[in-house]
Motif scaffolding. Structure first.
Motif, PDB file in Angstrom:
ATOM      1  N   UNK A   1      83.215  13.703 -15.913  1.00 45.11           N
ATOM      2  CA  UNK A   1      84.250  14.510 -16.484  1.00 45.11           C
ATOM      3  C   UNK A   1      85.467  13.993 -15.718  1.00 45.11           C
ATOM      4  N   UNK A   2      86.475  13.790 -16.496  1.00 51.08           N
ATOM      5  CA  UNK A   2      87.645  13.453 -15.756  1.00 51.08           C
ATOM      6  C   UNK A   2      88.353  14.504 -14.625  1.00 51.08           C
TER       7      UNK A   2
ATOM      8  N   UNK B   1      84.996  18.435  -7.575  1.00 51.30           N
ATOM      9  CA  UNK B   1      84.221  18.268  -6.599  1.00 51.30           C
ATOM     10  C   UNK B   1      82.908  17.563  -7.318  1.00 51.30           C
ATOM     11  N   UNK B   2      81.944  17.716  -6.628  1.00 49.06           N
ATOM     12  CA  UNK B   2      80.649  17.246  -7.169  1.00 49.06           C
ATOM     13  C   UNK B   2      80.123  17.960  -8.423  1.00 49.06           C
ATOM     14  N   UNK B   3      79.254  17.153  -9.343  1.00 49.70           N
ATOM     15  CA  UNK B   3      78.737  17.799 -10.710  1.00 49.70           C
ATOM     16  C   UNK B   3      77.449  17.421 -10.754  1.00 49.70           C
ATOM     17  N   UNK B   4      76.782  18.352 -11.553  1.00 47.44           N
ATOM     18  CA  UNK B   4      75.282  18.123 -11.821  1.00 47.44           C
ATOM     19  C   UNK B   4      75.235  17.125 -12.756  1.00 47.44           C
TER      20      UNK B   4
ATOM     21  N   UNK C   1      77.877   9.870  -4.730  1.00 45.95           N
ATOM     22  CA  UNK C   1      78.656  10.787  -4.077  1.00 45.95           C
ATOM     23  C   UNK C   1      79.523  11.746  -5.080  1.00 45.95           C
ATOM     24  N   UNK C   2      79.284  11.639  -6.310  1.00 46.97           N
ATOM     25  CA  UNK C   2      79.877  12.444  -7.218  1.00 46.97           C
ATOM     26  C   UNK C   2      78.763  13.671  -7.805  1.00 46.97           C
ATOM     27  N   UNK C   3      77.487  13.449  -7.291  1.00 46.00           N
ATOM     28  CA  UNK C   3      76.451  14.251  -7.977  1.00 46.00           C
ATOM     29  C   UNK C   3      76.253  15.416  -6.785  1.00 46.00           C
TER      30      UNK C   3
ATOM     31  N   UNK D   1      69.912  26.579 -13.834  1.00 43.47           N
ATOM     32  CA  UNK D   1      69.247  25.612 -13.088  1.00 43.47           C
ATOM     33  C   UNK D   1      69.736  24.499 -12.419  1.00 43.47           C
ATOM     34  N   UNK D   2      70.977  23.918 -13.074  1.00 45.46           N
ATOM     35  CA  UNK D   2      71.634  22.897 -12.243  1.00 45.46           C
ATOM     36  C   UNK D   2      72.981  23.285 -11.751  1.00 45.46           C
ATOM     37  N   UNK D   3      73.725  24.368 -12.053  1.00 45.36           N
ATOM     38  CA  UNK D   3      74.882  24.734 -11.564  1.00 45.36           C
ATOM     39  C   UNK D   3      74.787  25.920 -10.889  1.00 45.36           C
TER      40      UNK D   3
END
Length: 628
Positions: free
Chosen positions: A63-64, A68-71, A138-140, A375-377
């Motif tokens: 996502x543009x 921070x980090x995303x699932x 690094x973005x995960x 579960x992911x956020x």
């Protein structure tokens, strides 16, 4: 002359309509892709390294506007994603718009991915390595969920047995070809049902098995591959085949070679028996393994895999070693054909084959991301608590229902016994379903000729390129045959809702050394129309176990316990419950040639005089799970 001109005009109009529909579909896909590109940063043709140095082609969309980090949502497929489209495109857009990164990857040996292809894409190694790579980016945020339908779902099951720490949730849809053995089902990835080969897999392999195909040199850079991708998608253009005719050819082991198929695992798979140890050495999930991931199982009533999937849901719910995993299992069953979740009309009725099952729409993405968000956020459990543990669509009643268990705890067994005066052959015979077994000895006989098998019409099918239709159809044409035994109840005095696993037992004998028996459950309307609900098949040689084949002796009576059927279906007041018994449903299931041999490498069949016994001593029956 005028009629010919009219026909030509109609033909041109239909051709133009087809072209316009195709163009509209292309425009819609282009618009969806443009929407995804607008909200994401794309990193395409990244060659993700595996532990042995083989690199797998992967597209990543982030996502543009991420803060921070995303699932990560991970989709792995054996199919061409050179131009992302269909469900994968929808999943990617919906995920990115909700703040997820999406990784779409081709299995090893498929298209731009390096290495040699293996069924299910090496889920125990490549799947595990991909999760490790995604977790460390690094973005995960380190949380990965997997999603997919059919081939993009089936690899997830063996991966779940590895319990990778980053694999936090999964949504496997129509994932039967990933299940080897679970409970009373031993279909080995949908290759068999009741020990009989399901021909859909042969047809599917024709389009995907390719151990010899054009490849680019190893070690090309990402930039080089991105340029090549615009010119070559590496998708094979397989010759068209009339599969109804092709599957009628003998020997069966030559089906793909005769059709001009590529080399691959087909011939080796055809020679395996249901208990062959090789089934337990690959990527299939078996019920002697643990399961380490919360899962939201999506299945369909008219699919090839609903029985094993329902059994696997219950197996994980009861047997996973981690209580959080046991508590994290959810189930949904829709009245569609294979992977039909995204084709349910929102504001009109759904027709499955010929049967109108009402408005079966449900909030697809709301439910999908309620599960993933938890579960992911790390969302609190309030939203997830609103998701039904088990939700299933009851046909006939045409409503969604929910339960805490599958099947619902209130289910009670009602048994119908096969009965006749000795002539249940065809719709015009005297077969009936009684609530008690007959007192005296009775039987029905028919001749099964493998060169003139009972044709398939409807049921749980997929992926067979028109060889057999899926869904529910009027069966009266099938029931007019003398090699089909037909047993019907009296008209029901009240609605009868059948929800759960349906078990059938036959007492049989045969003049042949080996033969098959089919059972079909049918809803007969007051006007006589007879819609199939589900069906099953069983090969007599496996009556003592798939690892203990034993041929039949002429004149001996044997008990056969067939693989269970599954449904949620309301037989309405005034309707009749009907059971059909035969020895073939071709070409959905491979014919038994009745010789006692391998079948797959034989060219001649023999007729079998088959007998179904029904009495107090031989209580042939069907057991229906009924909600009171």
């Amino acid at each position: 002359m005028r009629s010919c001109q009219w026909l030509a005009a109609v033909t041109r109009s239909l051709q133009l309509a087809c072209v316009l529909l195709l163009q509209v579909s292309v425009w819609a896909a282009d618009a969806e892709l443009a929407d995804l590109e607008r909200i994401s940063t794309a990193d395409t043709m990244y060659m993700m390294p595996m532990r042995d140095g083989v690199r797998l082609a992967t597209d990543i969309y982030r996502p543009k506007d991420a803060d921070g980090k995303v699932p990560v949502i991970f989709i792995k497929t054996p199919y061409d994603f050179n131009e992302i489209r269909g469900a994968s495109l929808q999943w990617a857009y919906q995920a990115v718009s909700r703040g997820y990164a999406v990784a779409i990857q081709n299995e090893r040996g498929r298209y731009y991915s390096e290495g040699e292809w293996e069924l299910l894409g090496d889920p125990r190694t490549d799947g595990y390595d991909a999760l490790t790579w995604l977790e460390k980016q690094p973005w995960s945020n380190g949380n990965v969920g997997t999603v997919g339908c059919s081939s993009s779902a089936e690899w997830q099951l063996a991966l779940a047995a590895q319990d990778h720490p980053a694999h936090k949730a999964m949504i496997p849809m129509a994932s039967g070809a990933g299940i080897g053995r679970v409970g009373e089902f031993q279909e080995q990835g949908n290759w068999y049902k009741g020990g009989v080969h399901q021909t859909l897999f042969s047809v599917w392999l024709y389009g995907v098995q390719q151990t010899t195909y054009p490849r680019f040199p190893a070690g090309l850079s990402q930039e080089q591959l991105q340029r090549l991708r615009t010119m070559y998608d590496l998708a094979p253009d397989m010759p068209e085949v009339n599969w109804k005719k092709q599957l009628a050819k003998l020997p069966a082991i030559d089906w793909l070679d005769d059709a001009g198929g590529n080399t691959g695992p087909f011939r080796e798979l055809m020679a395996r028996t249901p208990a062959d140890k090789a089934w337990f050495e690959g990527g299939l999930y078996h019920d002697n393994e643990d399961f380490g991931v919360p899962a939201f199982w999506w299945n369909s009533w008219f699919d090839v895999s609903q029985g094993p999937n329902l059994a696997l849901y219950n197996h994980v719910r009861s047997n996973a070693s981690d209580k959080a995993v046991r508590d994290g299992q959810y189930l949904l069953v829709a009245p569609t054909l294979h992977c039909g979740f995204y084709r349910i009309p929102e504001h009109e009725d759904l027709v499955a084959g010929e049967l109108n099952v009402g408005n079966a729409s449900f909030p697809v993405y709301e439910q999908m991301f309620t599960f993933f968000d938890h579960y992911l956020k790390g969302n609190d459990g309030r939203e997830l608590s609103r998701l039904p543990r088990v939700q299933f669509y009851t046909m006939g009643r045409n409503e969604w229902e929910s339960s805490e268990t599958w099947p619902p705890r209130a289910v009670q067994t009602q048994t119908f016994y096969l009965a006749s005066d000795g002539a249940a052959n065809s719709l015009f015979g005297d077969g009936r379903l009684d609530r008690q077994p007959a007192a005296g000895a009775a039987m029905d006989r028919y001749t099964y000729d493998p060169m003139n098998p009972v044709p398939a019409l409807g049921g749980g099918v997929c992926c067979n390129r028109g060889a057999a239709d899926g869904g529910s159809f009027d069966q009266r044409g099938i029931e007019a045959r003398a090699d089909v035994l037909v047993y019907s109840s009296e008209p029901l005095s009240a609605d009868l809702q059948v929800t759960g696993h349906i078990r059938s037992t036959l007492y049989v004998s045969s003049s042949a050394r080996d033969t098959d028996f089919t059972v079909k459950l049918v809803d007969v309307h007051p006007d006589g129309t007879a819609y199939n609900v589900d069906d099953t098949i069983f090969r007599a040689r496996y009556r003592e176990g798939f690892d203990k084949p034993k041929l039949m002796e002429n004149g001996e009576v044997y008990e056969l316990i067939l693989s269970p059927m599954s449904t949620s279906y309301q037989f309405k007041k005034g309707h009749r419950v009907r059971v059909e018994v035969a020895s073939s449903k071709f070409p959905q299931y491979m014919r038994n040639l009745n010789t006692g041999g391998n079948n797959y490498d034989e060219t001649e069949g023999v007729e079998a005089l088959n007998t179904v016994w029904h009495s107090a001593g031989y209580p042939s029956r069907i057991e229906l799970p009924v909600l009171p």
